[in-house]
Design a protein around this motif. Structure first.
Motif, short mmCIF file in Angstrom:
data_model
loop_
_atom_site.label_atom_id
_atom_site.label_comp_id
_atom_site.label_asym_id
_atom_site.label_seq_id
_atom_site.Cartn_x
_atom_site.Cartn_y
_atom_site.Cartn_z
N SER A 284 4.47 23.60 -3.21
CA SER A 284 4.00 25.02 -3.39
C SER A 284 3.15 25.41 -4.39
O SER A 284 3.60 26.03 -5.27
N ARG A 285 2.01 24.70 -4.49
CA ARG A 285 0.96 24.66 -5.75
C ARG A 285 -0.12 24.55 -4.87
O ARG A 285 -0.54 23.90 -3.89
N ASN A 286 -1.31 25.42 -5.48
CA ASN A 286 -2.72 25.27 -5.27
C ASN A 286 -3.03 23.76 -5.72
O ASN A 286 -2.78 23.46 -6.72
N GLY A 287 -3.74 23.12 -4.64
CA GLY A 287 -4.12 21.95 -4.88
C GLY A 287 -5.00 21.47 -6.19
O GLY A 287 -4.64 20.32 -7.01
N GLU A 288 -5.66 22.43 -6.32
CA GLU A 288 -6.39 22.29 -7.96
C GLU A 288 -5.82 22.25 -9.21
O GLU A 288 -5.75 21.76 -10.24
N THR A 289 -4.31 22.94 -9.05
CA THR A 289 -3.67 23.11 -10.19
C THR A 289 -2.47 21.98 -10.32
O THR A 289 -1.86 22.02 -11.18
N LEU A 290 -2.56 20.90 -9.41
CA LEU A 290 -1.78 19.81 -9.51
C LEU A 290 -2.31 18.79 -10.26
O LEU A 290 -3.41 18.93 -10.52
N PRO A 291 -1.28 18.11 -11.12
CA PRO A 291 -1.72 17.04 -12.03
C PRO A 291 -2.50 15.97 -11.18
O PRO A 291 -2.56 15.77 -10.08
N GLU A 292 -3.49 15.52 -12.08
CA GLU A 292 -4.35 14.22 -11.58
C GLU A 292 -3.76 13.29 -10.71
O GLU A 292 -4.24 12.65 -9.66
N CYS A 293 -2.36 12.91 -11.12
CA CYS A 293 -1.67 11.91 -10.45
C CYS A 293 -1.24 12.17 -8.89
O CYS A 293 -1.15 11.43 -8.02
N ALA A 294 -1.46 13.44 -8.73
CA ALA A 294 -1.05 13.99 -7.24
C ALA A 294 -2.24 14.18 -6.50
O ALA A 294 -2.40 14.28 -5.13
N LYS A 295 -3.39 14.67 -7.09
CA LYS A 295 -4.62 15.10 -6.33
C LYS A 295 -5.34 14.24 -5.24
O LYS A 295 -5.56 14.51 -4.34
N MET B 191 0.92 -1.27 0.05
CA MET B 191 0.03 -0.13 0.01
C MET B 191 0.74 1.12 0.12
O MET B 191 1.72 1.30 0.87
N THR B 192 0.88 1.81 -1.09
CA THR B 192 1.53 3.23 -1.28
C THR B 192 1.34 4.18 0.09
O THR B 192 0.04 4.66 0.04
N MET B 193 2.17 4.63 0.60
CA MET B 193 2.05 5.72 1.61
C MET B 193 2.69 7.14 1.20
O MET B 193 3.77 7.61 1.38
N ILE B 194 1.96 7.79 0.42
CA ILE B 194 2.46 9.25 0.17
C ILE B 194 1.17 10.12 0.51
O ILE B 194 0.08 9.92 0.07
N GLU B 195 1.45 11.31 1.08
CA GLU B 195 0.57 12.20 1.52
C GLU B 195 1.07 13.82 1.13
O GLU B 195 2.32 14.06 1.20
N ILE B 196 0.11 14.66 0.46
CA ILE B 196 0.80 15.85 -0.03
C ILE B 196 0.16 16.98 0.90
O ILE B 196 -1.17 16.78 1.01
N ILE B 197 0.74 17.92 1.33
CA ILE B 197 0.13 19.21 1.86
C ILE B 197 0.53 20.04 0.56
O ILE B 197 1.59 20.42 0.42
N ALA B 198 -0.64 20.52 0.05
CA ALA B 198 -0.52 21.50 -1.13
C ALA B 198 -0.98 22.96 -0.53
O ALA B 198 -1.79 22.86 0.37
N GLY B 199 -0.44 23.77 -1.18
CA GLY B 199 -0.76 25.33 -1.05
C GLY B 199 0.10 26.34 -1.40
O GLY B 199 1.42 25.95 -1.77
N GLU B 200 -0.36 27.58 -1.89
CA GLU B 200 0.74 28.37 -2.46
C GLU B 200 1.79 28.62 -1.23
O GLU B 200 1.45 28.49 -0.28
#
Length: 142
Positions: free
Chosen positions: A124-135, A1-10
């Protein structure tokens, strides 16, 4: 089970603060070791002394694949490694394009699965602007 978490934001939205509180909280529950990768030593005194801080800019890393090799090197040196926190992920991993973001996340996923290491990234990107693979990996969007 892949364990990757992203905290996104400008830039300036408080991602590092979230990352630091997450890493310091996980010290109490993670029996293994924890590594925090950053682009400076700036947060050294905000980290619990059980967390190993690595300033990535001290190493001659020039692209995403070299960065991924660097991550593998860290894992190979520490059999108890459980969590890796990546502050300023796009900067320290030398990532510039959407393709590189997906490539890095895919490779980190493979590494996570194989070595049972969890990766927590601040991006350092708005979550909506990240590619699908990251969302799907976003846990906090600021």
């Amino acid at each position: 089970m892949t364990m990757i978490e992203i905290i996104a934001g400008e830039k300036g939205k408080g991602k590092t603060k979230e990352l630091l509180s997450k890493v310091n909280a996980s010290i109490h529950s993670a029996p293994g070791s924890i590594v925090y990768l950053d682009k400076s030593q700036k947060h050294m005194y905000e980290l619990n002394n059980k967390v190993r801080l690595i300033n990535v800019t001290e190493y001659p890393i020039q692209n995403c694949d070299e960065f991924l090799g660097f991550i593998c090197g860290i894992i190979s040196q520490d059999n108890d490694l459980e969590e890796v926190y990546l502050d300023s992920f796009l900067t320290i991993a030398s990532i510039e394009t959407e393709e590189e973001i997906c490539h890095a996340i895919e490779k980190l996923g493979d590494i996570s699965d194989k070595y049972n290491v969890k990766f927590i990234l601040s991006v350092s990107r708005n979550g909506e602007t990240l590619p699908e693979c990251a969302k799907s990996k976003i846990v906090i969007s600021l």
